[in-house]
Design a protein around this motif. Structure first.
Motif, PDB file in Angstrom:
ATOM      1  N   GLN A  34       1.076  -1.703   0.215  1.00  0.00           N
ATOM      2  CA  GLN A  34       0.042   0.130   0.194  1.00  0.00           C
ATOM      3  C   GLN A  34       0.651   1.882   0.097  1.00  0.00           C
ATOM      4  O   GLN A  34       0.524   2.140  -0.860  1.00  0.00           O
ATOM      5  N   PHE A  72      -6.925  -0.193  -6.460  1.00  0.00           N
ATOM      6  CA  PHE A  72      -6.386  -1.110  -6.002  1.00  0.00           C
ATOM      7  C   PHE A  72      -6.517  -2.155  -5.194  1.00  0.00           C
ATOM      8  O   PHE A  72      -7.253  -1.344  -4.031  1.00  0.00           O
ATOM      9  N   VAL A  80      -1.389  -5.077  -2.146  1.00  0.00           N
ATOM     10  CA  VAL A  80      -2.303  -5.032  -3.279  1.00  0.00           C
ATOM     11  C   VAL A  80      -2.350  -6.312  -3.653  1.00  0.00           C
ATOM     12  O   VAL A  80      -2.011  -7.439  -3.946  1.00  0.00           O
TER      13      VAL A  80
END
Length: 162
Positions: A34, A72, A80
Protein backbone atom coordinates in the motif's frame (compact mmCIF):
# COMPACT_ATOMS: atom_id res chain seq x y z
CA UNK A 1 -21.49 5.07 -19.19
CA UNK A 2 -22.11 3.26 -15.96
CA UNK A 3 -19.06 1.88 -14.16
CA UNK A 4 -19.67 -1.68 -13.18
CA UNK A 5 -18.37 -4.66 -11.25
CA UNK A 6 -14.97 -5.83 -10.14
CA UNK A 7 -13.73 -9.34 -9.84
CA UNK A 8 -13.51 -9.67 -6.07
CA UNK A 9 -15.78 -12.72 -5.93
CA UNK A 10 -13.95 -14.18 -8.92
CA UNK A 11 -10.62 -13.94 -7.16
CA UNK A 12 -11.91 -15.31 -3.87
CA UNK A 13 -13.35 -18.35 -5.66
CA UNK A 14 -10.10 -19.27 -7.38
CA UNK A 15 -7.53 -21.77 -6.24
CA UNK A 16 -3.90 -21.16 -5.31
CA UNK A 17 -1.65 -18.78 -7.20
CA UNK A 18 0.31 -20.47 -9.95
CA UNK A 19 1.84 -17.68 -12.02
CA UNK A 20 3.37 -14.25 -11.69
CA UNK A 21 0.91 -11.38 -11.84
CA UNK A 22 1.00 -8.83 -14.65
CA UNK A 23 2.17 -5.48 -13.30
CA UNK A 24 0.30 -2.29 -14.19
CA UNK A 25 2.12 1.07 -13.99
CA UNK A 26 4.78 -0.54 -11.80
CA UNK A 27 2.31 -2.13 -9.34
CA UNK A 28 2.35 -5.93 -9.15
CA UNK A 29 -0.50 -7.84 -7.46
CA UNK A 30 0.76 -10.04 -4.67
CA UNK A 31 3.96 -8.00 -4.35
CA UNK A 32 3.38 -4.24 -4.12
CA UNK A 33 2.56 -2.72 -0.71
CA UNK A 34 0.00 0.00 0.00
CA UNK A 35 2.75 2.49 0.90
CA UNK A 36 4.29 2.01 -2.55
CA UNK A 37 0.95 2.69 -4.27
CA UNK A 38 0.38 5.85 -2.24
CA UNK A 39 4.01 6.91 -2.76
CA UNK A 40 3.67 6.44 -6.51
CA UNK A 41 0.19 7.93 -7.09
CA UNK A 42 -0.48 10.05 -3.98
CA UNK A 43 -3.36 9.72 -1.54
CA UNK A 44 -6.37 8.04 -3.16
CA UNK A 45 -9.62 9.83 -3.91
CA UNK A 46 -11.42 7.27 -1.72
CA UNK A 47 -10.68 4.35 0.57
CA UNK A 48 -13.43 1.77 1.03
CA UNK A 49 -13.75 -1.62 2.69
CA UNK A 50 -14.87 -4.72 0.78
CA UNK A 51 -15.00 -7.49 3.34
CA UNK A 52 -11.45 -7.97 4.62
CA UNK A 53 -10.00 -5.90 1.78
CA UNK A 54 -9.34 -2.19 1.53
CA UNK A 55 -9.85 -0.58 -1.88
CA UNK A 56 -7.84 2.51 -2.85
CA UNK A 57 -9.68 4.31 -5.66
CA UNK A 58 -8.29 7.06 -7.89
CA UNK A 59 -10.87 8.91 -10.01
CA UNK A 60 -11.99 12.40 -11.01
CA UNK A 61 -9.09 14.84 -10.86
CA UNK A 62 -6.92 12.07 -9.44
CA UNK A 63 -7.71 9.51 -12.16
CA UNK A 64 -4.52 7.88 -13.38
CA UNK A 65 -3.47 8.38 -17.00
CA UNK A 66 -5.65 6.40 -19.39
CA UNK A 67 -8.31 5.63 -16.78
CA UNK A 68 -11.61 6.98 -15.56
CA UNK A 69 -10.85 5.14 -12.35
CA UNK A 70 -8.18 2.81 -10.98
CA UNK A 71 -8.78 0.61 -7.95
CA UNK A 72 -6.13 -1.18 -5.92
CA UNK A 73 -7.51 -3.98 -3.72
CA UNK A 74 -5.38 -4.62 -0.64
CA UNK A 75 -5.37 -7.65 1.63
CA UNK A 76 -5.37 -7.16 5.43
CA UNK A 77 -1.55 -7.04 5.39
CA UNK A 78 -1.66 -4.06 2.99
CA UNK A 79 -0.43 -5.89 -0.14
CA UNK A 80 -2.11 -5.23 -3.49
CA UNK A 81 -4.02 -8.37 -4.55
CA UNK A 82 -5.92 -6.95 -7.52
CA UNK A 83 -5.91 -3.87 -9.75
CA UNK A 84 -9.01 -2.86 -11.69
CA UNK A 85 -8.93 -0.08 -14.25
CA UNK A 86 -11.85 1.58 -16.02
CA UNK A 87 -10.59 2.84 -19.38
CA UNK A 88 -11.01 6.36 -20.77
CA UNK A 89 -10.69 5.07 -24.33
CA UNK A 90 -12.42 1.73 -24.85
CA UNK A 91 -10.49 -1.07 -26.54
CA UNK A 92 -11.88 -3.62 -28.95
CA UNK A 93 -11.86 -7.41 -28.73
CA UNK A 94 -9.18 -7.69 -31.44
CA UNK A 95 -6.80 -5.53 -29.40
CA UNK A 96 -7.35 -7.73 -26.34
CA UNK A 97 -6.76 -10.92 -28.34
CA UNK A 98 -3.65 -9.38 -29.87
CA UNK A 99 -2.31 -8.64 -26.39
CA UNK A 100 -3.43 -11.67 -24.36
CA UNK A 101 -4.42 -14.25 -27.00
CA UNK A 102 -7.74 -16.08 -27.24
CA UNK A 103 -9.53 -16.10 -23.88
CA UNK A 104 -9.43 -19.42 -22.08
CA UNK A 105 -12.91 -18.80 -20.70
CA UNK A 106 -15.79 -16.58 -21.75
CA UNK A 107 -18.65 -15.78 -19.41
CA UNK A 108 -20.95 -12.88 -18.59
CA UNK A 109 -22.17 -10.73 -15.71
CA UNK A 110 -25.51 -12.24 -14.76
CA UNK A 111 -27.45 -9.06 -14.02
CA UNK A 112 -26.41 -7.21 -17.20
CA UNK A 113 -25.48 -10.07 -19.58
CA UNK A 114 -22.32 -8.16 -20.50
CA UNK A 115 -19.52 -10.44 -21.60
CA UNK A 116 -16.40 -11.14 -19.58
CA UNK A 117 -13.24 -12.80 -20.87
CA UNK A 118 -10.99 -14.63 -18.43
CA UNK A 119 -7.27 -15.30 -18.74
CA UNK A 120 -6.74 -17.11 -15.42
CA UNK A 121 -3.13 -18.13 -16.00
CA UNK A 122 -2.23 -14.48 -16.66
CA UNK A 123 -4.50 -13.11 -13.91
CA UNK A 124 -6.36 -10.89 -16.40
CA UNK A 125 -10.12 -10.37 -16.57
CA UNK A 126 -11.64 -8.25 -19.35
CA UNK A 127 -15.06 -6.59 -18.94
CA UNK A 128 -17.01 -5.50 -22.01
CA UNK A 129 -19.55 -2.68 -22.24
CA UNK A 130 -22.97 -3.29 -23.77
CA UNK A 131 -21.70 -1.87 -27.09
CA UNK A 132 -19.03 -4.60 -27.25
CA UNK A 133 -16.04 -2.39 -26.40
CA UNK A 134 -13.72 -3.16 -23.48
CA UNK A 135 -14.76 -1.06 -20.50
CA UNK A 136 -12.49 -2.38 -17.74
CA UNK A 137 -9.55 -4.68 -17.06
CA UNK A 138 -8.58 -6.42 -13.84
CA UNK A 139 -5.11 -7.72 -12.99
CA UNK A 140 -4.39 -10.24 -10.24
CA UNK A 141 -1.94 -13.05 -9.63
CA UNK A 142 -2.26 -15.79 -12.27
CA UNK A 143 -4.39 -18.81 -11.41
CA UNK A 144 -4.68 -22.41 -12.60
CA UNK A 145 -8.45 -22.61 -13.02
CA UNK A 146 -11.14 -20.06 -13.79
CA UNK A 147 -14.33 -19.50 -11.83
CA UNK A 148 -17.69 -17.91 -12.61
CA UNK A 149 -17.98 -14.20 -13.41
CA UNK A 150 -17.37 -11.34 -11.06
CA UNK A 151 -19.52 -9.60 -8.50
CA UNK A 152 -20.54 -5.96 -8.55
CA UNK A 153 -18.65 -4.18 -5.70
CA UNK A 154 -19.97 -1.15 -3.88
CA UNK A 155 -16.93 0.99 -4.79
CA UNK A 156 -17.65 0.77 -8.51
CA UNK A 157 -21.36 1.40 -8.02
CA UNK A 158 -20.64 4.44 -5.84
CA UNK A 159 -18.29 5.82 -8.46
CA UNK A 160 -20.87 5.22 -11.18
CA UNK A 161 -23.39 7.30 -9.27
CA UNK A 162 -21.10 10.34 -9.35
Amino acid sequence: MRLVWLSTAFLLALGPVSATARPWKGVTPGVTAQAEVVGKFGEPTARTRRGARTVLAYYGDQALEGTKQAQFHLDPAGTVQEITIFLTVPLDADTIEGTYGKPTQKTFVEDTFQKVWLYPAQGVTVYFAKDGSVEALSFAAGRQKAAPAAARPAAAEAAAAR
